[in-house]
Design a protein around this motif. Structure first.
Motif, mmCIF file in Angstrom:
data_model
loop_
_atom_site.group_PDB
_atom_site.id
_atom_site.type_symbol
_atom_site.label_atom_id
_atom_site.label_comp_id
_atom_site.label_asym_id
_atom_site.label_seq_id
_atom_site.Cartn_x
_atom_site.Cartn_y
_atom_site.Cartn_z
ATOM 1 N N SER A 53 0.831 -1.206 0.000
ATOM 2 C CA SER A 53 0.000 0.000 0.000
ATOM 3 C C SER A 53 0.863 1.252 0.000
ATOM 4 C CB SER A 53 -0.926 0.002 1.225
ATOM 5 O OG SER A 53 -1.787 -1.115 1.211
ATOM 6 N N ARG A 54 1.945 1.207 0.743
ATOM 7 C CA ARG A 54 2.832 2.366 0.805
ATOM 8 C C ARG A 54 3.493 2.640 -0.550
ATOM 9 N NH1 ARG A 54 5.886 0.663 4.519
ATOM 10 N NH2 ARG A 54 7.839 0.328 3.405
ATOM 11 N N ILE A 55 3.936 1.570 -1.214
ATOM 12 C CA ILE A 55 4.552 1.733 -2.537
ATOM 13 C C ILE A 55 3.547 2.326 -3.524
ATOM 14 C CG2 ILE A 55 5.496 0.485 -4.526
ATOM 15 C CD1 ILE A 55 6.682 -1.533 -2.485
ATOM 16 N N LEU A 56 2.323 1.814 -3.486
ATOM 17 C CA LEU A 56 1.293 2.300 -4.402
ATOM 18 C C LEU A 56 0.986 3.770 -4.148
ATOM 19 C CD1 LEU A 56 -0.670 1.613 -6.648
ATOM 20 C CD2 LEU A 56 -2.249 0.700 -4.923
ATOM 21 N N LEU A 57 0.848 4.139 -2.876
ATOM 22 C CA LEU A 57 0.573 5.537 -2.546
ATOM 23 C C LEU A 57 1.714 6.439 -2.990
ATOM 24 C CD1 LEU A 57 -0.935 7.853 -1.229
ATOM 25 C CD2 LEU A 57 -0.046 7.099 0.992
ATOM 26 N N GLU A 58 2.928 6.028 -2.711
ATOM 27 C CA GLU A 58 4.079 6.846 -3.095
ATOM 28 C C GLU A 58 4.163 7.011 -4.609
ATOM 29 O OE1 GLU A 58 7.288 4.742 -1.289
ATOM 30 O OE2 GLU A 58 6.950 5.601 0.706
ATOM 31 N N THR A 59 3.813 5.945 -5.332
ATOM 32 C CA THR A 59 3.838 6.015 -6.791
ATOM 33 C C THR A 59 2.824 7.031 -7.306
ATOM 34 O OG1 THR A 59 4.537 3.703 -6.936
ATOM 35 C CG2 THR A 59 3.571 4.670 -8.915
ATOM 36 N N LEU A 60 1.596 6.965 -6.785
ATOM 37 C CA LEU A 60 0.558 7.872 -7.258
ATOM 38 C C LEU A 60 0.825 9.317 -6.843
ATOM 39 C CD1 LEU A 60 -2.719 5.797 -6.836
ATOM 40 C CD2 LEU A 60 -1.289 6.096 -8.842
ATOM 41 N N ARG A 61 1.363 9.497 -5.649
ATOM 42 C CA ARG A 61 1.672 10.861 -5.216
ATOM 43 C C ARG A 61 2.763 11.481 -6.083
ATOM 44 N NH1 ARG A 61 1.672 11.190 1.378
ATOM 45 N NH2 ARG A 61 1.327 13.406 0.971
ATOM 46 N N ASP A 62 3.593 10.629 -6.643
ATOM 47 C CA ASP A 62 4.680 11.120 -7.482
ATOM 48 C C ASP A 62 4.197 11.567 -8.863
ATOM 49 O OD1 ASP A 62 7.507 11.602 -7.791
ATOM 50 O OD2 ASP A 62 7.570 9.864 -9.134
ATOM 51 N N VAL A 63 3.069 11.008 -9.302
ATOM 52 C CA VAL A 63 2.608 11.311 -10.664
ATOM 53 C C VAL A 63 1.270 12.047 -10.698
ATOM 54 C CG1 VAL A 63 3.854 9.359 -11.657
ATOM 55 C CG2 VAL A 63 1.491 9.039 -10.917
ATOM 56 N N GLU A 64 0.567 12.125 -9.569
ATOM 57 C CA GLU A 64 -0.718 12.813 -9.508
ATOM 58 C C GLU A 64 -0.600 14.096 -8.699
ATOM 59 O OE1 GLU A 64 -4.205 11.000 -7.999
ATOM 60 O OE2 GLU A 64 -4.336 9.451 -9.537
ATOM 61 N N VAL A 65 -1.411 15.090 -9.035
ATOM 62 C CA VAL A 65 -1.554 16.233 -8.140
ATOM 63 C C VAL A 65 -2.479 15.812 -7.013
ATOM 64 C CG1 VAL A 65 -1.195 17.921 -9.973
ATOM 65 C CG2 VAL A 65 -3.516 17.140 -9.451
ATOM 66 N N ALA A 66 -2.410 16.510 -5.885
ATOM 67 C CA ALA A 66 -3.266 16.189 -4.755
ATOM 68 C C ALA A 66 -4.727 16.366 -5.148
ATOM 69 C CB ALA A 66 -2.920 17.083 -3.571
ATOM 70 N N GLY A 67 -5.566 15.491 -4.624
ATOM 71 C CA GLY A 67 -6.996 15.564 -4.910
ATOM 72 C C GLY A 67 -7.798 15.763 -3.651
ATOM 73 N N ASP A 68 -9.074 15.323 -3.693
ATOM 74 C CA ASP A 68 -9.987 15.508 -2.563
ATOM 75 C C ASP A 68 -10.298 14.212 -1.824
ATOM 76 O OD1 ASP A 68 -10.531 18.327 -3.170
ATOM 77 O OD2 ASP A 68 -11.548 17.527 -4.941
ATOM 78 N N ALA A 69 -9.948 13.076 -2.406
ATOM 79 C CA ALA A 69 -10.349 11.789 -1.845
ATOM 80 C C ALA A 69 -9.266 11.241 -0.921
ATOM 81 C CB ALA A 69 -10.643 10.792 -2.963
ATOM 82 N N LEU A 70 -9.654 10.884 0.290
ATOM 83 C CA LEU A 70 -8.705 10.447 1.318
ATOM 84 C C LEU A 70 -8.186 9.041 1.062
ATOM 85 C CD1 LEU A 70 -7.450 11.103 4.189
ATOM 86 C CD2 LEU A 70 -9.358 9.738 5.114
ATOM 87 N N VAL A 71 -6.905 8.863 1.283
ATOM 88 C CA VAL A 71 -6.322 7.524 1.391
ATOM 89 C C VAL A 71 -6.414 7.134 2.859
ATOM 90 C CG1 VAL A 71 -4.247 6.124 1.122
ATOM 91 C CG2 VAL A 71 -4.796 7.890 -0.567
#
Length: 468
Positions: free
Chosen positions: A49-67
């Motif tokens: 889960s941590r790897i997936l979150l770090e990957t998306l945070r690296d390529v996505e701008v921040a949004g509104d939906a909570l992890v």
């Protein structure tokens, strides 16, 4: 071929109202929400889960939906992807008609609720039920051919439709838009059984279904169209393609009993951290241990009779590879149960995978196909177990998945499981608040109350620490 089946299923989703849901359906949905949050908060601390979150945070701008279990915010599809992966991330999430439901329907619905706002607890429950009922009927339609014969992972196929239905309900899509959302979901549905044999791929299956379902509904809401007959189409339609082009599916099951027969109360809550076909053998060993101590050093052989799909799914010999593979391996789980009397998070510490005692016992476990176990209510829901001890004593028992009428799970069991899984993530007061919120989910005016309880700055433990 007429495409009224897709249209009827879409109409059910578009027209479903909270007021039409029976009390037993609402009650089970509330309990499912609690179980899903517990699994998701535990999973948020896992390395995948941590790897997936770090990957998306690296390529996505921040949004509104909570992890969940963090203070990170992503796009709605991105949050559904991470949260669905976290919920399914340690083989403890629910199972039942349609697959692993909470990991796809609640993650999708709440991600969109975070993004758009103005979603009540009743809206969430209605979306969850819409998703479960759709996924269950797709399962009823195609049967077990995609999983047992063709090697696809059911939740990755069925869960995509469940997620799309839940998301469509939150977005308030009309009938025609839901038809298009189903079309988008069908062409994205995927999941291969092979990924259970190593690596982290199995963890991603439910998350990807949630992601695809959210994206499907969002596209449909913007006017992105698709075919009107994703289920009925004979060449390349969902049912035909995943059944290998063979006419073994029954389209009438897509709509049978809509609004009258409810699959939601049949969703089961898992009490063991392993794949479902392993649960009946563990239940059988648990019942045997009430009659006999079953000292591990005295065990000569353990024979487990399963249906064909279960043997294929979990009956492979145990060779130390990954935690994921261990959780999906019958021999490993039976061995560690005999040694430690449990199969939960602690039983999958890395150092245990190649423990000589585990390897010795695992080599004594044999899976055997029993044709008499075919045709039951789902993959691997019943098993026969025989334990032969070195002194010649032979003990046998039949096990069933806990949660059904024969082997029920109580609300207290689910709450205790939630507290166990969230220990170290939430303090006792935080656990109490989330339990109370789920108990009154249908009374919540705004789902933001739930999201606030799930927002927790996440520490960064390594994998060894999480699994210890």
């Amino acid at each position: 071929m007429a495409h009224h089946y897709t249209a009827e299923l879409a109409a059910f989703v578009a027209d479903l109202k909270f007021e039409s849901l029976p009390g037993a359906v609402v009650d089970h949905a509330r309990l499912l929400a609690l179980d899903t949050f517990g699994c998701g908060l535990l999973g948020s601390r896992m390395p995948w889960s941590r790897i997936l979150l770090e990957t998306l945070r690296d390529v996505e701008v921040a949004g509104d939906a909570l992890v969940w279990g963090t203070d990170a915010r992503l796009s709605a599809p991105g949050a559904a992807l991470v949260n669905g992966t976290a919920v399914h991330g340690f083989e403890l999430d629910d199972v039942g008609p349609g697959g692993h439901n909470g990991s796809v329907v609640l993650t999708s619905a709440l991600a969109l609720a975070d993004h758009f706002g103005g979603v009540s607890g009743r809206d969430l429950i209605t979306a969850m039920v819409a998703g479960i009922e759709v996924a269950a009927r797709v399962q009823e339609c195609v049967g077990r051919t995609p999983q047992v014969k063709n090697g696809f992972h059911g939740p990755g196929l069925l869960g995509t439709f469940g997620a799309a239905a839940a998301a469509a309900r939150i977005l308030g899509l009309n009938r025609e838009q839901v038809v298009h959302a189903f079309g988008h979901a069908g062409q994205q549905a995927a999941g291969l059984m092979a990924v259970q044999h190593g690596g982290m791929g199995k963890r991603l299956l439910a998350g990807k279904a949630a992601h695809s379902g959210v994206l499907s509904a969002l596209l449909a809401s913007r006017g992105f169209t698709n075919v009107p007959d994703i289920f009925e189409r004979e060449y390349g339609g969902f049912c035909s393609a995943f059944c290998g082009g063979q006419p073994v599916y029954d389209l009438s099951r897509l709509v049978k009993g809509l609004g009258e027969e409810w699959f939601t109360p049949r969703v089961l809550f898992k009490m063991w951290a392993c794949r479902v076909p392993i649960h009946p053998p563990l239940e059988a060993l648990r019942s045997l241990r009430r009659r006999h101590p079953l000292p591990p050093e005295e065990v000569e052989r353990v024979t487990v009779w399963l249906d064909e799909g279960a043997v294929k799914a979990v009956g492979f010999p145990w060779t130390p590879t990954t935690v994921t593979s261990a959780q999906l391996n019958l021999a490993y789980c039976c061995a560690v149960f005999l040694l430690e009397d449990d199969v939960s998070v602690g039983q999958f510490a890395e150092e245990k995978l190649a423990d000589p005692r585990v390897l010795e016992l695992a080599a004594k476990v044999r899976a055997v196909h029993d044709p008499a176990l075919e045709g039951g209510p789902g993959l691997g829901r019943r098993a026969r177990v025989e334990v032969r001890l070195k002194d010649g004593t032979t003990l046998s028992a039949v096990g069933t998945v806990r949660g059904g009428a024969e082997n029920p799970v109580t609300r207290a069991d689910v709450e205790a499981k939630f507290r166990k899984l969230t220990h170290g993530v939430l303090d006792a007061a935080g656990q109490d608040r989330l339990i109370a919120a789920c108990d009154r989910l249908d009374l919540l005016a705004d789902s933001a109350e739930l999201t606030a309880l799930l927002e927790i700055p996440a520490p960064k433990p390594d994998a060894e620490e999480v699994l210890r």
